[in-house]
Each structure stands twice: as C-alpha cells, then as structure tokens.
Scaffold this active site. Structure first.
Site, PDB file in Angstrom:
ATOM      1  N   SER A  60       4.066  -0.825  -3.493  1.00 25.35           N
ATOM      2  CA  SER A  60       2.859   0.011  -3.554  1.00 25.35           C
ATOM      3  C   SER A  60       2.646   0.726  -2.226  1.00 25.35           C
ATOM      4  O   SER A  60       2.154   1.857  -2.191  1.00 25.35           O
ATOM      5  CB  SER A  60       1.631  -0.831  -3.898  1.00 25.35           C
ATOM      6  OG  SER A  60       1.747  -1.387  -5.181  1.00 25.35           O
ATOM      7  N   GLU A  76      -6.045  -8.162  -5.181  1.00 23.51           N
ATOM      8  CA  GLU A  76      -6.369  -9.487  -4.651  1.00 23.51           C
ATOM      9  C   GLU A  76      -5.689  -9.805  -3.329  1.00 23.51           C
ATOM     10  O   GLU A  76      -5.978 -10.831  -2.731  1.00 23.51           O
ATOM     11  CB  GLU A  76      -5.985 -10.553  -5.685  1.00 23.51           C
ATOM     12  CG  GLU A  76      -6.800 -10.429  -6.962  1.00 23.51           C
ATOM     13  CD  GLU A  76      -6.395 -11.427  -8.023  1.00 23.51           C
ATOM     14  OE1 GLU A  76      -5.377 -12.129  -7.854  1.00 23.51           O
ATOM     15  OE2 GLU A  76      -7.103 -11.500  -9.044  1.00 23.51           O
ATOM     16  N   GLU A 120       3.754   0.440 -10.333  1.00 23.07           N
ATOM     17  CA  GLU A 120       4.256   1.308  -9.267  1.00 23.07           C
ATOM     18  C   GLU A 120       4.679   2.675  -9.794  1.00 23.07           C
ATOM     19  O   GLU A 120       4.375   3.705  -9.189  1.00 23.07           O
ATOM     20  CB  GLU A 120       5.419   0.615  -8.550  1.00 23.07           C
ATOM     21  CG  GLU A 120       4.965  -0.628  -7.813  1.00 23.07           C
ATOM     22  CD  GLU A 120       5.973  -1.770  -7.854  1.00 23.07           C
ATOM     23  OE1 GLU A 120       7.079  -1.602  -8.416  1.00 23.07           O
ATOM     24  OE2 GLU A 120       5.634  -2.841  -7.332  1.00 23.07           O
TER      25      GLU A 120
END
Length: 178
Positions: free
Chosen positions: A47, A90, A145
């Site tokens: 990412s 997260e 992605e």
C-alpha cells in the site's frame, strides 16, 4: 486455469471492488486535495508503494506533496492533508501518525477496505475500497492494492480534467535524472 483466465479473474474482481466505491466521497476527496496547502501520503508495505505512486502523480500536477518517512519530509501542520492508505485501517503506525496529524490541525483522509476501523474513526474522510467483501482467489491484500491503485488513478484523471493540465505540463515536471 490458463494465464488469460487468471488475468480475467483479476479484472473481474477489481471491477467488482471498484464498482462499490462511494463516488460522492471521491468527489469530496478531490476537493480536499485541491484545497490543501501541502499533501502528505502514508502507507506501509505494498500500500505504501501505491501511495508513493499517487504522490508522484500529484507532484506532476503541481501539488506540494511529501511521503511520510522520507528524510526530506517536513513537519505536518494546520492546513495540510494526510492521506493514509491501509487495507485494514488497524496498523499501529497508520493510526498513530493519523492521530498526530489531527493534533496538528491536519485533515486526514483514509483509503481502507474496512468501513469501520481504528484509522477510520480518526479520519475526516474515509473512502472504503471494499476488497475484503470478496472471497478473492488472489494472494492476501492484492485485490485491495490493485483497487487502491486504480481508484487513485481515477482521482488523478479527475484532477487533470478539472485543473486543465496537459500531458506536456505533467511531463515537464517528470524526473529527468533517470
């Protein structure tokens, strides 16, 4: 399964994922980008690579843009924009950097696969790329992605049109020490 069948499977999965992105939120994201004094992008792993691709294109459009974690990145402050790319929303660094940016008066936009996440609760705007909704046949994270990259390319195309930037203008800003 033959190679072309695999490619068609990937295309189908990405198309399904992208079709669920909230277009109104993307329009808001584009307006936030256009109004930012400076733009900072953040992502980890793959990412992060896609976030860097987006930063490069924003630079080609004339935006003052930085990648969080690079040695030449200045401090973030009021009026700036932090764009965080995180599938889960997260990851510790994504959350903590978003919190720090908010404390400095920065707008935080998150692109994530989960509608509700720790990062999403911090961000001013969340664009959900719902790759996790699909039982993908691809390796973990790939669908997010791929969808993230194409979503951000769509944002760039929208900015090019709205700002009336030519390919020549973009090319003039492209690296020439390569």
């Amino acid at each position: 399964m033959k190679f072309r069948e695999k490619i068609n499977l990937i295309i189908k999965e990405v198309k399904n994922s992208l079709s669920l992105i909230n277009e109104e939120k993307v329009k808001k994201f584009i307006e936030i980008i256009k109004g930012a004094k400076r733009i900072f992008v953040l992502g980890q792993g793959r990412s992060g690579f896609i976030a860097k691709c987006f930063a490069m294109r924003l630079m080609h459009l004339g935006f003052l843009v930085y990648v969080v974690g690079e040695t030449i990145t200045p401090g973030i402050k009021n009026g700036d924009l932090l764009i965080v790319c995180s599938s889960s929303g997260e990851k510790y660094l994504a959350r903590e950097f978003a919190k720090l940016a908010k404390e400095k008066g920065t707008i935080v936009c998150a692109l994530t696969s989960l509608k509700i996440s720790p990062l999403g609760r911090i961000a001013d705007l969340v664009i959900q790329i719902p790759a996790e909704k699909f039982n993908t046949k691809q390796p973990p994270g790939s669908l997010f992605e791929q969808s993230l990259f194409l979503c951000l390319e769509g944002v760039i195309l929208s900015l090019i049109k709205e700002m009336e930037i030519t390919k020549g203008e973009m090319k003039n800003k492209h690296a020439n020490l390569e």
